[in-house]
Write a protein that holds these residues in place. Sequence first.
Motif, PDB file in Angstrom:
ATOM      1  N   MET A   1     -52.390   0.261   1.827  1.00  0.00           N
ATOM      2  CA  MET A   1     -52.105  -0.630   2.969  1.00  0.00           C
ATOM      3  C   MET A   1     -53.132  -0.425   4.083  1.00  0.00           C
ATOM      4  N   SER A   2     -53.546  -1.522   4.699  1.00  0.00           N
ATOM      5  CA  SER A   2     -54.530  -1.406   5.780  1.00  0.00           C
ATOM      6  C   SER A   2     -53.887  -0.763   7.010  1.00  0.00           C
ATOM      7  N   GLN A   3     -54.719  -0.066   7.756  1.00  0.00           N
ATOM      8  CA  GLN A   3     -54.177   0.669   8.896  1.00  0.00           C
ATOM      9  C   GLN A   3     -54.138  -0.178  10.158  1.00  0.00           C
ATOM     10  N   ALA A   4     -53.138   0.106  10.974  1.00  0.00           N
ATOM     11  CA  ALA A   4     -52.965  -0.679  12.206  1.00  0.00           C
ATOM     12  C   ALA A   4     -54.098  -0.403  13.192  1.00  0.00           C
ATOM     13  N   HIS A   5     -54.461  -1.429  13.920  1.00  0.00           N
ATOM     14  CA  HIS A   5     -55.400  -1.245  15.031  1.00  0.00           C
ATOM     15  C   HIS A   5     -54.587  -0.787  16.238  1.00  0.00           C
ATOM     16  N   ASN A   6     -55.168   0.162  16.966  1.00  0.00           N
ATOM     17  CA  ASN A   6     -54.452   0.692  18.138  1.00  0.00           C
ATOM     18  C   ASN A   6     -55.082   0.228  19.443  1.00  0.00           C
ATOM     19  N   TYR A   7     -54.286  -0.469  20.236  1.00  0.00           N
ATOM     20  CA  TYR A   7     -54.757  -0.909  21.554  1.00  0.00           C
ATOM     21  C   TYR A   7     -53.988  -0.117  22.608  1.00  0.00           C
ATOM     22  N   ARG A   8     -54.700   0.348  23.634  1.00  0.00           N
ATOM     23  CA  ARG A   8     -54.050   0.961  24.803  1.00  0.00           C
ATOM     24  C   ARG A   8     -54.539   0.180  26.003  1.00  0.00           C
ATOM     25  N   ILE A   9     -53.618  -0.329  26.808  1.00  0.00           N
ATOM     26  CA  ILE A   9     -54.048  -1.103  27.978  1.00  0.00           C
ATOM     27  C   ILE A   9     -53.388  -0.544  29.229  1.00  0.00           C
ATOM     28  N   GLN A  10     -54.179  -0.420  30.282  1.00  0.00           N
ATOM     29  CA  GLN A  10     -53.657   0.093  31.554  1.00  0.00           C
ATOM     30  C   GLN A  10     -54.256  -0.693  32.720  1.00  0.00           C
ATOM     31  N   PRO A  11     -53.407  -1.059  33.678  1.00  0.00           N
ATOM     32  CA  PRO A  11     -53.963  -1.592  34.927  1.00  0.00           C
ATOM     33  C   PRO A  11     -54.651  -0.422  35.622  1.00  0.00           C
ATOM     34  N   SER A  12     -55.927  -0.232  35.382  1.00  0.00           N
ATOM     35  CA  SER A  12     -56.589   1.000  35.822  1.00  0.00           C
ATOM     36  C   SER A  12     -56.986   0.949  37.288  1.00  0.00           C
ATOM     37  N   ASN A  13     -57.243  -0.242  37.798  1.00  0.00           N
ATOM     38  CA  ASN A  13     -57.603  -0.389  39.207  1.00  0.00           C
ATOM     39  C   ASN A  13     -57.097  -1.741  39.715  1.00  0.00           C
ATOM     40  N   PRO A  14     -55.796  -1.787  40.023  1.00  0.00           N
ATOM     41  CA  PRO A  14     -55.208  -3.081  40.422  1.00  0.00           C
ATOM     42  C   PRO A  14     -55.920  -3.729  41.610  1.00  0.00           C
ATOM     43  N   LYS A  15     -56.371  -2.908  42.571  1.00  0.00           N
ATOM     44  CA  LYS A  15     -56.987  -3.507  43.752  1.00  0.00           C
ATOM     45  C   LYS A  15     -58.350  -4.110  43.438  1.00  0.00           C
ATOM     46  N   HIS A  17     -58.678  -5.468  40.455  1.00  0.00           N
ATOM     47  CA  HIS A  17     -58.284  -6.447  39.437  1.00  0.00           C
ATOM     48  C   HIS A  17     -58.822  -6.086  38.050  1.00  0.00           C
ATOM     49  N   LEU A  18     -58.793  -4.793  37.737  1.00  0.00           N
ATOM     50  CA  LEU A  18     -59.355  -4.347  36.463  1.00  0.00           C
ATOM     51  C   LEU A  18     -58.318  -3.716  35.539  1.00  0.00           C
ATOM     52  N   PHE A  19     -58.262  -4.228  34.318  1.00  0.00           N
ATOM     53  CA  PHE A  19     -57.524  -3.569  33.241  1.00  0.00           C
ATOM     54  C   PHE A  19     -58.532  -2.748  32.444  1.00  0.00           C
ATOM     55  N   LYS A  20     -58.084  -1.562  31.980  1.00  0.00           N
ATOM     56  CA  LYS A  20     -58.908  -0.792  31.064  1.00  0.00           C
ATOM     57  C   LYS A  20     -58.241  -0.858  29.694  1.00  0.00           C
ATOM     58  N   VAL A  21     -59.021  -1.158  28.676  1.00  0.00           N
ATOM     59  CA  VAL A  21     -58.469  -1.274  27.322  1.00  0.00           C
ATOM     60  C   VAL A  21     -59.239  -0.346  26.391  1.00  0.00           C
ATOM     61  N   GLU A  22     -58.488   0.361  25.540  1.00  0.00           N
ATOM     62  CA  GLU A  22     -59.098   1.185  24.488  1.00  0.00           C
ATOM     63  C   GLU A  22     -58.608   0.661  23.159  1.00  0.00           C
ATOM     64  N   LEU A  23     -59.543   0.405  22.269  1.00  0.00           N
ATOM     65  CA  LEU A  23     -59.190  -0.106  20.944  1.00  0.00           C
ATOM     66  C   LEU A  23     -59.703   0.891  19.908  1.00  0.00           C
ATOM     67  N   THR A  24     -58.792   1.406  19.083  1.00  0.00           N
ATOM     68  CA  THR A  24     -59.201   2.336  18.029  1.00  0.00           C
ATOM     69  C   THR A  24     -59.083   1.650  16.667  1.00  0.00           C
ATOM     70  N   ILE A  25     -60.193   1.674  15.927  1.00  0.00           N
ATOM     71  CA  ILE A  25     -60.246   1.040  14.604  1.00  0.00           C
ATOM     72  C   ILE A  25     -60.430   2.170  13.579  1.00  0.00           C
ATOM     73  N   GLU A  26     -59.455   2.305  12.691  1.00  0.00           N
ATOM     74  CA  GLU A  26     -59.495   3.415  11.725  1.00  0.00           C
ATOM     75  C   GLU A  26     -60.621   3.256  10.707  1.00  0.00           C
ATOM     76  N   GLN A  27     -60.777   2.016  10.209  1.00  0.00           N
ATOM     77  CA  GLN A  27     -61.782   1.804   9.161  1.00  0.00           C
ATOM     78  C   GLN A  27     -62.694   0.632   9.526  1.00  0.00           C
ATOM     79  N   PRO A  28     -63.648   0.889  10.422  1.00  0.00           N
ATOM     80  CA  PRO A  28     -64.537  -0.206  10.827  1.00  0.00           C
ATOM     81  C   PRO A  28     -65.449  -0.630   9.676  1.00  0.00           C
ATOM     82  N   ASP A  29     -65.899  -1.857   9.766  1.00  0.00           N
ATOM     83  CA  ASP A  29     -66.847  -2.404   8.791  1.00  0.00           C
ATOM     84  C   ASP A  29     -68.089  -1.497   8.738  1.00  0.00           C
ATOM     85  N   ALA A  30     -68.412  -1.005   7.545  1.00  0.00           N
ATOM     86  CA  ALA A  30     -69.532  -0.061   7.398  1.00  0.00           C
ATOM     87  C   ALA A  30     -70.869  -0.702   7.748  1.00  0.00           C
TER      88      ALA A  30
END
Length: 593
Positions: A1-15, A17-30
């Motif tokens: 089974m393919s592995q889930a992509h993991n997204y983490r999102i945080q309003p890192s600097n509301p004033k 107007h910036l969201f910070k997003v981290e995306l983890t890909i277990e098996q990226p295209d080689a």
Amino acid sequence: MSQAHNYRIQPSNPKAHLFKVELTIEQPDANGQLLRLPTWIPGSYMIRDFAKNIVTLSAEANGKTIASKKIDKSTWQLEPVDAKVTVTYEVYAWDLSVRSAHLDQTHGYFNGTSVFLEVCNQADNACSVEIIAPEGDLYKNWRVATSLALDGAELYGFGRYRADNYDDLIDHPVELADFTLATFEACGVPHDVVLSGKHFADMDRLCRDLKKICELHINFFGQPAPMERYVFMTLVVGDGYGGLEHRASTSLICNRGDLPHAKDGEKVTDGYRTYLGLCSHEYFHTWNVKRIKPAKFTPFDLSQEVHTELLWAFEGITSYYDDLGVYRSGLIPKTSYLELLSQVISRVHKGSGRTKQSVTASSFDTWTKFYKQDENAVNAIVSYYTKGSLVALALDLTLRKLSANKVSLNQLMKKLWQNYQATGKGIGETEIQELASELAAQDLGDFFQQALYSCEDLPLAELLAHFGVDLKWRAEDTATDFGGKPASQDCPTPYLGTRMKGNEIALVIEDSPAQTAGLSAGDTLIAVGGLKLKSGELNKALMNYMPNESVTIHAFRRDELMTFEVKLGSAPTNTCELLITDEEKASQWLDDH
Ligand code: ZN
């Protein structure tokens, strides 16, 4: 089974107007993983190039930075690696609409289409989304409203959510705020009502009334409802209106004054009627466009425009059932519904664009015309919402008339829903026409030729008369008189043919006295007949004249003073009123659901 992509999102600097997003890909295209953001959001047919709001982007694997390169306006390619990759990026969010993302110290809002990069060729993988609270005391009361499935997070809490795939991930907008929350059940399905922004709404009443509308629509298509829970998200503002449908939620923007107030009692104000109509509209979309949808949208190509002639059906039929649903839920009387319907008819007839563009052409060209309206739109295009809803009305009444009320648009919609449930397939460009002919047991080709492909007016007066409703035309009082009630003036009104924004001309109606005299959109009127024009008082100033009288108007075009000799005209007969002449016949149509 393919592995889930993991997204983490945080309003890192509301004033900022910036969201910070981290995306983890277990098996990226080689060969170098491609990542991209959509150029448009389903339901709003305009290229918006959301990737322009990604401010910074970096990637790492095995604790080391790897290279990333932009290969077109929306796509990045990562350096080839044989390891798990984490991509970190910042998204600027300062669009106060239901289509993108917005963040400040009062609330955060995002659509997945603005913040979640697609892992190309792995869009079918499941997605895990961790929503992280912003840091600081200012945000300690914030909660999370979304229809994303819980995956560890508590209901309304920060934490982990999940989506089946990328298509699912981007169809659950998220609101983060110290919002007002109320819940109700409709046919056993929990519904949340979430209001962000300052408001004075009577939440009990809102829940009570929305429950009626939701139950009506669920029962229309048949139980069980296609979603496990549903969220109405509303951003309350001083002046705004809009909505966008999703598979298990809707994002709305409304005027503070449109929400019900405890002191209203059971009264439905015009503003509240508008809000209920909007909720009814987006909720009906849960079936009509989120599930029953054009074959051209299955799957969505979010990298470019996708052309379909069918938006008259998805927006028009939905617009037909939205106000009708408010009436059929028992929230407004018949007269109030007919007032709304006559306003739609008047709106369509006030624009000569209807004589130049069919509803199918309006749908096809929505990307560059309906969604990019300028001051000439009224003279050049027709709305597939308003004209589309009149096509739905004409189709409903035609089916009823041909079958002695045994077949109607209701059956057609139910049949489309059953077909979707059986096959999950999108519908072809002419499938609705074929299905209608089949249900009517006769060829409706002539009806559809006129209604969908020509610019002729629909035979509404004749059809409505058959159902005990008299359509009466009269002259407009003012440019923004949309009818539904008798004229407020009993003397002849002089006609100029402009719509104004303060003292500035917003648009000029073609072949009107204003256009003949050379007045143009953008001109600022300063005097009528040698008298200074007060802001917003053009109608009052014109009432000193008779139709067909001449008057001198002074205006600035840019910074140049210009003088216009205008021969005023008589107000055009483009405004209507609907009156019931036979209650029993009208009820056969209006009360049949
Ligand atoms: Zn819609």
